[in-house]
Design an enzyme around this catalytic site. Sequence first.
Site, PDB file in Angstrom:
ATOM      1  CG  HIS A  84       0.665  -6.058   5.177  1.00 28.70           C
ATOM      2  ND1 HIS A  84       2.076  -5.764   5.074  1.00 28.70           N
ATOM      3  CD2 HIS A  84       0.442  -4.776   4.459  1.00 28.70           C
ATOM      4  CE1 HIS A  84       2.670  -5.064   4.487  1.00 28.70           C
ATOM      5  NE2 HIS A  84       1.618  -4.085   4.252  1.00 28.70           N
ATOM      6  CG  HIS A 132       3.884   3.367   0.594  1.00 29.43           C
ATOM      7  ND1 HIS A 132       2.637   3.532   1.252  1.00 29.43           N
ATOM      8  CD2 HIS A 132       3.933   2.170   0.408  1.00 29.43           C
ATOM      9  CE1 HIS A 132       2.210   2.273   1.509  1.00 29.43           C
ATOM     10  NE2 HIS A 132       2.781   1.324   0.762  1.00 29.43           N
ATOM     11  NE  ARG A 170       2.180   0.912   4.652  1.00 24.00           N
ATOM     12  CZ  ARG A 170       1.499   0.071   5.444  1.00 24.00           C
ATOM     13  NH1 ARG A 170       1.129   0.836   6.859  1.00 24.00           N
ATOM     14  NH2 ARG A 170       0.688  -0.868   5.183  1.00 24.00           N
ATOM     15  NE  ARG A 204      -2.314   0.479   4.014  1.00 21.53           N
ATOM     16  CZ  ARG A 204      -2.610  -0.393   4.787  1.00 21.53           C
ATOM     17  NH1 ARG A 204      -3.431   0.077   5.914  1.00 21.53           N
ATOM     18  NH2 ARG A 204      -2.554  -1.735   4.511  1.00 21.53           N
ATOM     19  CE1 TYR A 219       8.687  -2.976   4.061  1.00 22.27           C
ATOM     20  CE2 TYR A 219       6.854  -4.488   4.474  1.00 22.27           C
ATOM     21  CZ  TYR A 219       7.555  -3.016   3.965  1.00 22.27           C
ATOM     22  OH  TYR A 219       6.407  -2.243   3.581  1.00 22.27           O
ATOM     23  CE  LYS A 243      -4.173  -0.443   0.756  1.00 27.62           C
ATOM     24  NZ  LYS A 243      -3.425  -1.171   0.138  1.00 27.62           N
TER      25      LYS A 243
END
Length: 304
Positions: free
Chosen positions: A270, A244, A247, A151, A279, A175
Site C-alpha cells: 500500500h 482478495h 489477502r 493480489r 485492518y 501497482k
Amino acid sequence: MSDSSTDALWQLAFKRYLETEKHYSAHTVKHYLRDLSKVYEQLELEQLSGWASLTEKQLRHIISVLHGQGVSGRSLHRLLSSLRSFYRFLVRENWVSHNPALAIQAPKSSKRLPKTFDPDQLNELLKRPDDEPLTLRDFAMMELLYSSGLRVSELVQLNQQDIDLADASVRVLGKGQKTRVLPIGRLAVQAIEDWLKIKPLWAKSQEDAVFVSQSGRRLSTRSVELRLAHWGRIKGTQGQVYPHRLRHSFASHILESSHDLRAVQELLGHSDISTTQIYTHLDFQHLMSVYEQAHPRARRKADD
C-alpha cells in the site's frame, strides 16, 4: 452543449497517460474510463456543458442524481477520485484551467470491512485432498496468496525467477510498477515445490509462468477466481472463497499478532497507510470478542 469530438480526444489522451506514464493495469484503466463515462452520460442527458466548461455546481448536481439512482457513497468516492485525476491531467496539458472535482466530497456510506477467514477455517480450506496435478496447482496458489498476501494480478504475473524457494521469498510487481520482496511461509514453500515438480507435464519448456493452465499457458486472474470458488464449494467453506479474501485474511492475522501497521503496509504494497488502517477495525473486533468472552464484567446479560 459540449464539443463531443474534443471531449472524446481528451479521454483518449488520458487513457494513454494512465497506460504509458502511470503504468496502470488494463483493469484499473477500465475503471477510470468507466467512471468518466458515467459522468459524461449524465452531462449529455441533461444537455450540460462538456469537460471544458463543467462547473462545480453542475458536478454536485450530477453526484446527487447518481446517488439518488442508488450509486453507493463508496462508488461515488472512487468516481470523484477518477475525475480529479482526469482534470489534473487536463490542467497539466493546459487544456482547462480548473478542477471542478477538488472541493466535492462523496456522500458517506457505511464502511464495509474486508471479509476474512479465521485460522480454523483456513486450516480446513487448505487441507489438500489429493495429489492430482490440478489440485497441486490450485493449493499452491491458495497457500501463496494467504502466505504472502498477494493480489491475484501479482500471482498470475509471477515467473519462475521471481520465486526463491531456498530463501523462502518471492519478488512481485505491484501497482504503479513497484517491486517488493515478500517472505513465503513453510507450508506454502512445500506446496509450490510439489506443484513445480509436475508443472512440466503441462507447460512447454519456454513457458516461464509459475502457474499455468492444463494447456500450458499462463493462468488468467479470472481462472484463479473460478478455481478458488470451486474449492470453496467443495470444502463447504462459509462464505465465498476468492483471492482478495485470502489477502485480507493474511493482513488481519499479521496485524493481530504483530500490531505493526507499518509492516503490514509494506507487505501489502500500500502506498498510503490510510488504506492499511481498515485492518485496525478488524483487529479491534477481534479484541472486543476476546474481551467480551473473558472479562467478568463484560459478559452479555443473556450469558448471566
